[in-house]
Design a protein around this motif. Structure first.
Motif, short mmCIF file in Angstrom:
data_model
loop_
_atom_site.label_atom_id
_atom_site.label_comp_id
_atom_site.label_asym_id
_atom_site.label_seq_id
_atom_site.Cartn_x
_atom_site.Cartn_y
_atom_site.Cartn_z
N LEU A 175 -52.98 65.81 -34.10
CA LEU A 175 -53.49 64.83 -35.05
C LEU A 175 -52.53 64.62 -36.21
N THR A 176 -51.26 64.82 -35.97
CA THR A 176 -50.23 64.55 -36.97
C THR A 176 -48.96 64.12 -36.26
N LEU A 177 -48.11 63.35 -36.92
CA LEU A 177 -46.91 62.84 -36.25
C LEU A 177 -45.93 63.95 -35.90
N PHE A 178 -45.83 64.95 -36.75
CA PHE A 178 -44.89 66.03 -36.53
C PHE A 178 -45.64 67.35 -36.46
N PRO A 179 -45.22 68.26 -35.59
CA PRO A 179 -45.92 69.54 -35.46
C PRO A 179 -45.77 70.42 -36.70
N HIS A 180 -46.79 71.24 -36.95
CA HIS A 180 -46.78 72.18 -38.08
C HIS A 180 -47.13 73.57 -37.56
N SER A 181 -46.45 74.56 -38.10
CA SER A 181 -46.69 75.93 -37.69
C SER A 181 -48.06 76.40 -38.17
N ASP A 182 -48.72 77.20 -37.34
CA ASP A 182 -50.01 77.79 -37.72
C ASP A 182 -49.84 79.14 -38.40
N SER A 183 -48.61 79.66 -38.41
CA SER A 183 -48.42 81.01 -38.93
C SER A 183 -47.32 81.14 -39.97
N ALA A 184 -46.53 80.10 -40.18
CA ALA A 184 -45.44 80.18 -41.16
C ALA A 184 -46.00 80.37 -42.56
N PRO A 185 -45.26 81.06 -43.44
CA PRO A 185 -45.75 81.27 -44.81
C PRO A 185 -45.59 80.04 -45.69
N TRP A 186 -45.19 78.92 -45.13
CA TRP A 186 -45.01 77.70 -45.90
C TRP A 186 -45.62 76.51 -45.15
N LEU A 187 -45.83 75.42 -45.88
CA LEU A 187 -46.35 74.20 -45.29
C LEU A 187 -45.69 73.01 -45.96
N ILE A 188 -45.20 72.09 -45.15
CA ILE A 188 -44.67 70.81 -45.64
C ILE A 188 -45.39 69.72 -44.85
N GLN A 189 -46.09 68.88 -45.55
CA GLN A 189 -46.95 67.90 -44.89
C GLN A 189 -47.09 66.68 -45.77
N GLY A 190 -47.40 65.56 -45.18
CA GLY A 190 -47.57 64.36 -45.98
C GLY A 190 -48.54 63.40 -45.34
N GLN A 191 -48.88 62.37 -46.08
CA GLN A 191 -49.76 61.32 -45.56
C GLN A 191 -49.58 60.05 -46.36
N SER A 192 -49.86 58.94 -45.72
CA SER A 192 -49.87 57.63 -46.37
C SER A 192 -51.19 56.95 -46.07
N ASN A 193 -51.69 56.23 -47.05
CA ASN A 193 -52.94 55.50 -46.90
C ASN A 193 -52.74 54.10 -47.45
N ILE A 194 -52.89 53.11 -46.60
CA ILE A 194 -52.72 51.71 -47.01
C ILE A 194 -54.05 51.01 -46.79
N ILE A 195 -54.60 50.40 -47.85
CA ILE A 195 -55.91 49.75 -47.77
C ILE A 195 -55.78 48.31 -48.24
N PHE A 196 -56.17 47.39 -47.37
CA PHE A 196 -56.24 45.96 -47.71
C PHE A 196 -57.71 45.60 -47.86
N GLN A 197 -58.05 44.98 -48.99
CA GLN A 197 -59.43 44.57 -49.22
C GLN A 197 -59.47 43.14 -49.73
N SER A 198 -60.55 42.43 -49.38
CA SER A 198 -60.73 41.06 -49.86
C SER A 198 -62.21 40.77 -49.98
N HIS A 199 -62.52 39.74 -50.75
CA HIS A 199 -63.90 39.25 -50.80
C HIS A 199 -63.88 37.75 -51.03
N PRO A 200 -64.81 37.02 -50.45
CA PRO A 200 -64.91 35.58 -50.72
C PRO A 200 -65.53 35.35 -52.09
N GLY A 201 -65.58 34.10 -52.52
CA GLY A 201 -66.24 33.79 -53.78
C GLY A 201 -67.73 34.10 -53.71
N PHE A 202 -68.32 34.43 -54.84
CA PHE A 202 -69.74 34.74 -54.89
C PHE A 202 -70.35 34.16 -56.16
#
Length: 483
Positions: free
Chosen positions: A57-84
């Motif tokens: 569930l991630t693009l690059f594998p991550h160790s389950d036992s290494a004493p360090w972690l390097i990880q990232g994520q991006s979130n892009i959200i497009f929203q719109s609404h009509p007139g009300f």
């Protein structure tokens, strides 16, 4: 290609934060097993879903036992609404004409554990974040704003900043352990059943308090501020959703208790923190009971209390000064006092019903007379909803979610807005008061490894508590990448 690789730093902000976000960025439901401390359950029956390896569930594998972690994520959200329907607008109104906006939030998670003892475990955590883009109506006009990633002050820009810099220390009281899902806030694979945990540094309160496995993650679940967090919880935070302080926590087999002490912003929705804890501070208490109402299923109940001391104003005093002719319009900032106290309480529950179906609820209340200061303008909130995994149609990492939330403010707060006062989010110039009601739904589609797309729809009745305005339909498209 840049979006697929997840290298677009994003951020339209965090919630009140961002809160947040990241308020909080909770990877719970899909990327990591749920964070119910003291529980070794994945939140679904083993026969229904085999817990995936993080690499699935991630693009690059991550160790389950290494004493360090390097990880990232991006979130892009497009929203719109009509007139009300919008017969009038003020400085802080949600725009009545149709509009669309995109927010971008990117986070780099870094962690290192210098210790190897299960009983005495230390994590050093440093996270960097970039928040760009905009929210609808500049994130104004809605108490329950529709995008938790939006920073309410777009003038801060998208320059990367330090989101978290904390030390987490575990002190075990027994050799018996439980499985602890590895993630950006904890590298330990196992933790003592009974233990103390201490955190100190810079972080977001929803990283630790008011967590809910069904409704806390704006990146894989709901996006509304008052669905992912208790809207009446005016938690200590700068405008990006972070603060500095410490948390002490005790965890037992089926329950936990935690207390936190944090810096408050110098002004409402401010980016600067007040370092004089003797005059300004936020205190939080939470009791968590991991108990299911159904045999063989997972469940939890959390009870929260908070007390904020800060340079806050009083709505009743601001209205009195306006009525007496002292102020030409109600102005909460003209009636701020050092040491003012705002307090409140919250209820948070979650319950697994079947391997696919989970339900959740929140109820929040605060005293409402003092200025909404750090999160959003809500004095009472009631919400409930749930999510459903796609096991039945062969897509176990897809989810459908729906939640209903109803927010309110007290009479003094109503009068302040009715007479033309401005909060840091609300202010139509007039107010025909009614509760602000929100119905949010989404379908989150897992496409490949750490790439997800979601379609969302939110219906808002009485935006900004104003019966004269709305209803509003807000459509959303979200892309999320874990790498």
């Amino acid at each position: 290609m840049f979006l697929v690789l997840g290298v677009v730093p994003a951020g339209s902000g965090q919630t009140a934060p961002a809160e947040p976000l990241l308020h909080p960025i909770d990877f719970s439901a899909l990327l990591f097993a749920p964070q119910n401390k003291g529980s070794d359950s994945s939140g679904a029956s083993p026969e229904a879903i085999e817990e995936p390896h993080a690499a699935d569930l991630t693009l690059f594998p991550h160790s389950d036992s290494a004493p360090w972690l390097i990880q990232g994520q991006s979130n892009i959200i497009f929203q719109s609404h009509p007139g009300f329907h919008s017969p009038y607008q003020g400085t802080n109104s949600f725009h009545g004409g149709g509009e669309y906006k995109t927010s971008l939030l990117g986070t780099l998670f870094l962690a290192y554990s210098p210790t190897h003892s299960v009983r005495y475990h230390t994590d050093l955590i440093v996270d960097f974040e970039s928040a760009g883009g905009r929210g609808l109506s500049e994130a104004l006009g809605l108490a329950g704003f529709t995008n938790l990633d939006v920073v309410r002050n777009p003038n801060l820009g998208s320059t990367p900043y330090l989101a978290r810099g904390e030390i987490r220390q575990v002190i075990g009281l027994t050799d018996e352990t439980v499985h602890a899902p590895r993630g950006p806030f904890s590298l330990a694979a196992d933790l003592p059943v009974r233990r103390f945990e201490f955190r100190i540094g810079k972080f977001s309160l929803p990283d630790v308090f008011d967590i809910n496995e069904v409704g806390s993650d704006s990146h894989l679940q709901f996006m509304d501020w008052t669905v992912d967090n208790d809207g009446a919880w005016d938690y200590a935070a700068d405008t990006r959703g972070y603060t500095v302080g410490g948390v002490a926590e005790y965890d037992d087999r089926n329950w936990s208790f935690r207390y936190g002490f944090f810096a408050m912003p110098t002004v409402a929705n401010g980016i600067s923190l007040d370092w004089a804890f003797s005059r300004a501070r936020g205190q939080n208490w939470e009791y968590e009971w991991r108990h299911s109402l159904l045999h063989g299923r997972e469940g939890a109940i959390r009870i929260l209390a908070y007390r904020n001391n800060a340079h806050m104003g009083n709505y009743r005093e601001a209205v009195r000064a306006f009525v007496a002719g002292i102020d030409p319009v109600p102005d909460i900032t003209a009636h701020e006092r050092l040491g003012a106290v705002k307090y409140g309480f919250g209820w948070n529950s979650e319950q697994e019903i079947t391997p696919e179906l989970r339900l959740f609820s929140r109820v929040g209340w605060n005293e409402g007379q003092h200025e909404s200061f750090a999160y959003t303008e809500v004095d009472q909130t009631v919400e409930f909803g749930g999510d459903y995994a796609g096991n039945q149609w062969g897509r176990p990492f897809d989810k459908i979610g729906i939640a209903y939330d109803s927010n309110a403010i007290k009479k003094d707060h109503q009068n302040y807005l009715k007479d033309g006062g401005l909060g840091f989010i609300l202010g139509d110039g007039r107010l025909n008061y009614s509760r602000e009601n929100i119905l949010e739904s989404y379908y989150n589609l897992h496409t490949w490894k750490g790439v997800y797309y979601a379609l969302g729809m939110t219906h808002l009745d009485h935006p900004g508590y104003n019966r004269d305005r709305g209803p509003v339909w807000v459509e959303s498209v979200r892309m999320h990448v874990d790498f």
